[in-house]
Structure formats: structure tokens, C-alpha cells
Design a protein around this motif. Structure first.
Motif, short mmCIF file in Angstrom:
data_model
loop_
_atom_site.label_atom_id
_atom_site.label_comp_id
_atom_site.label_asym_id
_atom_site.label_seq_id
_atom_site.Cartn_x
_atom_site.Cartn_y
_atom_site.Cartn_z
N LEU A 58 -0.07 -4.21 7.10
CA LEU A 58 0.50 -4.62 5.81
C LEU A 58 -0.44 -5.57 5.11
O LEU A 58 -0.93 -6.52 5.70
N ARG A 94 0.30 -0.14 4.52
CA ARG A 94 1.19 -0.38 3.40
C ARG A 94 0.71 -1.63 2.67
O ARG A 94 0.41 -2.65 3.30
N GLN A 142 11.95 -3.77 3.19
CA GLN A 142 11.09 -3.06 4.13
C GLN A 142 11.96 -2.48 5.23
O GLN A 142 12.78 -3.18 5.82
#
Length: 579
Positions: A58, A94, A142
Motif C-alpha cells: 500500500l 494499491r 479498505q
């Protein structure tokens, strides 16, 4: 209640750009140097020898893709090594950015990198679009956790955002305390999204490690997380352009903190970053070995351009992270165990001078046509030189009565005429908009009794502890801190506070500024520990007074060691502007 989409739109396009905004205009994106990014990815364990397709990464504020491109390159190398194809890596990364143009640039950069590595153009575009999302990370739900959280979170004061967005963020993130910077919420959210065994590795401004607003985040880390390593970059240049922030790198995972390797880089060159990565990984291996009973701790280790020291224990609760050397911390804790904080000794008080909200209007000369009992003599930072105060003939307008309430303007016609002549400008201030009935008040209350009280004055920003005795003539301005005391002779106390011992406390906790200057704010001054007045020999107090009057700083340093009953202090560097 507005939706997350509505709140996201309220953000200025470049609100997540790294850099402190001083006038409402954001600086452009500041890119982290590639070799610094490589170091951060190493610390997060995102290395191509692992099967990265089975992990998730992330990046919460991707900017122009400074972290995404090297992460994608590592992912592709790992996929080829482990026999993975494009379908296996579609969910491996992501990232977010609130600015549409940043998202477009990051996708373009990632797609270009993938194409250069030989991926078909359609696959490169599809992966870049899957990996980079347009949205506010702090408001986006999320459905997963991540094995690596990396990046350079945005650096912007929370009060620079819209009131609606401030409220939404504060409701969601307990770390947003006082005047916190937004990166604090990014750290909290990133930590919350860590998978078991996952690591967060960020580069960001280090003020939260010492300042009051970082206390909730430090407490959270102490309770639930393990600090794996910390890198001091005060003297280094980790970004492609100059920024006002003092950055550090840290790596955190879930668990309990044991010993922590702390590295200092002098330039953050490619060679230093590579050496730091190797040294910190070796230190982490030693720590794991000790935990399993396989190895003993080693002495602090040196690599070319890098110093690594191992802290056997970390900081409890919301204690500030004092990170110069283990020897320095040991000396500091010894003093703090023996002596009490300054405001618990001898009826001593630390305060700050008056903030008006518009000095051009509320600070006047003595010939202004205002009732004399509404004017209080004022001293500013510029009026102090070589330990002496120059009377510059300044006064601050006192808009409060003795009862602490704002005065009635009809009782002071000349004051009323002066203020109404400036009414349009005065009403632009936030405090005037907040309380329309008292639109003419200063931000802080003026205390005439403080002007007549003997006190010590300390400038906010200085190269050393520049303490001045003010006999009781002036009210301090907000760029000066003041100290009063019932039990201490003020000149003897001024002598102690002018010494290296007192500076040692402030230097340990204060924000260090470019050029070697320190912030002598109340939160740091209150960290000074003092002996009780009655415990200091009378001849020492007499000599402290005398040396303070003569500005004999070497003599004050020696006398302070006697007052604190210590032989010496560890070496620490500072810009001594007193001599």
C-alpha cells in the motif's frame, strides 16, 4: 453528514503535496530520491527475493509515483523469479492520491516502467489503473490488510483544511491531537491496515516524535506496535529539492518493541543508504537472535557515512523520543530521576507573551491617541541584545478589564475611535469572526500585573539559551517566553537556566532548526529539571547571580554542575550565540 466523496472534493488539488504551507499556497510535489525509496522498501521487507505476488503493498499518497515505480519493478522481477504472470500481480499493489493529476501522472509512470520491463502495453496500462486509485486514503474504506505500507505521507497542518474535513478526520483518527500535521493520521491509518507480520516504513517530518501533538501516536505505538528501526536524516538530503521539514525514516510492525537500532545518515547518498540498509538488517537479525537465545547484543556499529547505535529499550507511553545516543539518553534519564520539573520547584511558572492577531494595529507608540490605562509597555524579541533590554517605546493595547472581560468601548471613546478606524482589518481575524460581539479583542488577554512583575525572558528561536532578567517594566510579546518564581532568586535562577545543563534538557526535546537554532517553546522549557532552591549552597547561588550579571557563561556552566552535583555532561552540539 456529508459523504466521503463530498469531503474529498473540499481538499485543494495539491493539499497532499509534501511541504509546509505558510500562506495558503501549497508547494509542488517533493520527490523522494530513488536510493532513499530503495532503502524504505528494503526496511519494509519488499525485496524481490520474496514472492511479492503473494504479498500486498500500500502507498497511501502516491504523488508522481516515486515509490510505485521501484515497487512495481521489484514486483515484476520477483514474479519472473517465482514463475508468476500478470494475472497473479493485479491485486499486489494499491495506492491513492486525492489529486487527479497526480493519479494520471503516477499511472503513466508505472505503465511506462512496466512497458520498459517487457510487459505488453495493454497489460501495463491495466495494471497501472488497477494499482492507482483516485481518492482520499483517509476516508476510503479498505476490505483488506497489507504486508507493506510505504511512502512519504502529506505534510500539512490540520487547521489548513476546511472545518468540515477537519471534523471528519478528527472523528476518525484519535492521533489528530492539537495542531497535528496530517501525516500523523496517515501513520495511524497505515498501522491499522497492517497484516500480521506486515511492516509500515515511512519517510516523514520527525516533529511528532518530540512535540505535544505527537503524544497520542507515540502512546499508540508504545502499546500496540514494535519500532523495528529509526533513521535520523536531519543533516541529510533525502529529497530531490529542499524542504522545510526535518525528515526521518522509521519501520514499524505489530508487536512489542525491544531493542531498536537507530541510524544517522550524514548525506543520504546512495552509498549511505545501501550501508544503512545492510547495517539495520544485520541489527534486526541480532535482535531476533537474542530474543530466541541465539546471540548476544553487539556494540554500536559504524559503516561508511552511517552511524548505527542500538537502544536496548525504547520509550514508554507518550514519552518523547530523545534520539541522539544511548549515552545521552542515559544521562538525561539520570537527571530526570533526581530532579523535578521546573514548574514543580520553588513556585516557578513558565508562560508565553501576548499574541494580538494583528500586531500592526494592537502594538502602538506612546503618542497614540488612546486612554493611557489601555496601554501596557511591551518588550519584543528585537528589543533584546547582549542580555539587555532596550526600551523601544512600544505599547500593547489592553482590550480587557481587571475582571478578565472585554471592555465596553463606550467607556473608552478614544480607544473606540482608534479601533473603529481599523475595524475592517480587525474583523478579518479568525477570533473576530468567532466572537462578533468582542471583535476588537486581542487573541490573548493582556495582564498588566505581568508587566510589573520581575521575570526572566527567553526568546522563542535562538542558537542557545539566551536568558534575560526583566525587572518588572514590560509585558512580553508572544515571541518571548517568560519565567517567574516565588522561591528562586530570579538572577540565580537565570544563571542556572543560562547554563549548558539547562540547555541539555531543551536540546534533548526541542525541534532543531536549520542553521543549528532551537525552539525554546514552553513545552520544552517545562522539560528542564531543577534542584530545589534550598538544596543549592548559598555561595553557589551568590556566584550564579554574579556570573549571570556578567554573562560569564563558562562560569555558569561550572556552577550549574555543582548545583546539580554532576561531574560532566555528554557532548552535544549547538549553535552558541550567547558568546
Amino acid at each position: 453528514m456529508q459523504t466521503a466523496l463530498d469531503l474529498t472534493v473540499m481538499l485543494p488539488q495539491s493539499a497532499y503535496d509534501y511541504g509546509e504551507r505558510s500562506s495558503g499556497e501549497a508547494h509542488g510535489v517533493v520527490l523522494t530520491k530513488p536510493h532513499v525509496v530503495s532503502l524504505i522498501l528494503d526496511l519494509a521487507g519488499y525485496t524481490e527475493d520474496r514472492d511479492l505476488a503473494s504479498l500486498s503493498l500500500l502507498e497511501p499518497a502516491c504523488g508522481h509515483g516515486a515509490f510505485l515505480v521501484p515497487a512495481a519493478e521489484r514486483l515484476i522481477a520477483s514474479a519472473r523469479r517465482h514463475g508468476r504472470d500478470a494475472r497473479d500481480i493485479e491485486s499486489a499493489i494499491r495506492s491513492y492520491d486525492v489529486a487527479r493529476d497526480h493519479v494520471d501522472r503516477a499511472r503513466l509512470a508505472v505503465a511506462g516502467a512496466l512497458a520498459r520491463l517487457g510487459l505488453p502495453l495493454d497489460d501495463a496500462r491495466r495494471l497501472s489503473e488497477a494499482w492507482v486509485a483516485h481518492g482520499d486514503f483517509l476516508l476510503t474504506g479498505q476490505g483488506r490488510r497489507f504486508d507493506a505500507v510505504v511512502g512519504n505521507p502529506p505534510y500539512i497542518r490540520i487547521e489548513q483544511l476546511s472545518p468540515e474535513l477537519q471534523e471528519e478526520y478528527r472523528q476518525r483518527y484519535s492521533s489528530l491531537y492539537d495542531r497535528a500535521d496530517l501525516y500523523v493520521a496517515f501513520i495511524e491509518r497505515g498501522l491499522d491496515l497492517l497484516a500480521p507480520g506486515g511492516v509500515l516504513s515511512f519517510i516523514c517530518a520527525d516533529r511528532w516524535t518530540l512535540n505535544r501533538y505527537g503524544a497520542p501516536l507515540r502512546r499508540m505505538l508504545s502499546r500496540w506496535y514494535q519500532v523495528r528501526c529509526y533513521i535520523d536524516l536531519h543533516s541529510a538530503s533525502p529529497f530531490e529539492s529542499e524542504v522545510v521539514a526535518y525528515p526521518s525514516i522509521f519501520a514499524v510492525s505489530r508487536g512489542k518493541t525491544g531493542s531498536v537500532p537507530v541510524a544517522t545518515l550524514s548525506t543520504a547518498s546512495p552509498e549511505e543508504c545501501e550501508a544503512a540498509s545492510s547495517a539495520l538488517r544485520r541489527a534486526e537479525g541480532r535482535a531476533e537472535g537474542r530474543a530466541e537465545g541465539r546471540a548476544e547484543g553487539g556494540a554500536p556499529e559504524r559503516c561508511p557515512g552511517v552511524t548505527v547505535a542500538e537502544y536496548p529499550s525504547w520509550f514508554d507511553g507518550d514519552d518523547p523520543w530523545v534520539l541522539s545516543s544511548p549515552e545521552h539518553l542515559e544521562a538525561l534519564r539520570s537527571l530526570e530521576a533526581r530532579f523535578s520539573p521546573i514548574e514543580e520547584v520553588g513556585g516557578t511558572r513558565v508562560g508565553i507573551g501576548v499574541a494580538t492577531g494583528s500586531d500592526r494595529i494592537f502594538i502602538v507608540r506612546g503618542d497614540v491617541d488612546i486612554e493611557r490605562d489601555r496601554l501596557v509597555p511591551l518588550v519584543m524579541r528585537d528589543d533584546i541584545e547582549d542580555g539587555r533590554i532596550r526600551d523601544a517605546g512600544r505599547f500593547v493595547i489592553n482590550t480587557f478589564g481587571d475582571d478578565g472581560k472585554v471592555v465596553r468601548l463606550d467607556a473608552y471613546p478614544r480607544l473606540a475611535a482608534y479601533l473603529r478606524a481599523h475595524e475592517a482589518e480587525i474583523r478579518k481575524r479568525y477570533i473576530a469572526q468567532k466572537s462578533a460581539a468582542s471583535w476588537f479583542r486581542t487573541i490573548d488577554r493582556v495582564h498588566p500585573e505581568l508587566a510589573s512583575a520581575p521575570k526572566l525572558l527567553i526568546p522563542d528561536i535562538a542558537g542557545s539559551n539566551e536568558v534575560v532578567h526583566e525587572e518588572g517594566r514590560f509585558h512580553p510579546h508572544h515571541n518571548l517566553y517568560f519565567i517567574t518564581s516565588e522561591g528562586w532568586d530570579l538572577e540565580a535562577l537565570g544563571g542556572l537556566l543560562s547554563s549548558r545543563v539547562a540547555l541539555f534538557f531543551v536540546w534533548s526535546y526541542a525541534v532543531k532548526m536549520r542553521g543549528g537554532y532551537l525552539r525554546f517553546q514552553a513545552q520544552y522549557l517545562r522539560r528542564i529539571r531543577l534542584p530545589a532552591p534550598e538544596s543549592v549552597a548559598e555561595d553557589v547561588k551568590r556566584d550564579l547571580r554574579s556570573a549571570f550579571r556578567r554573562r560569564d557563561f563558562e562560569g555558569l556552566d561550572a556552577l550549574a554542575l555543582r548545583a546539580y552535583d554532576i561531574d560532566a555532561l555528554p557532548r552535544f552540539s549547538f549553535l552558541d550565540t550567547r558568546r
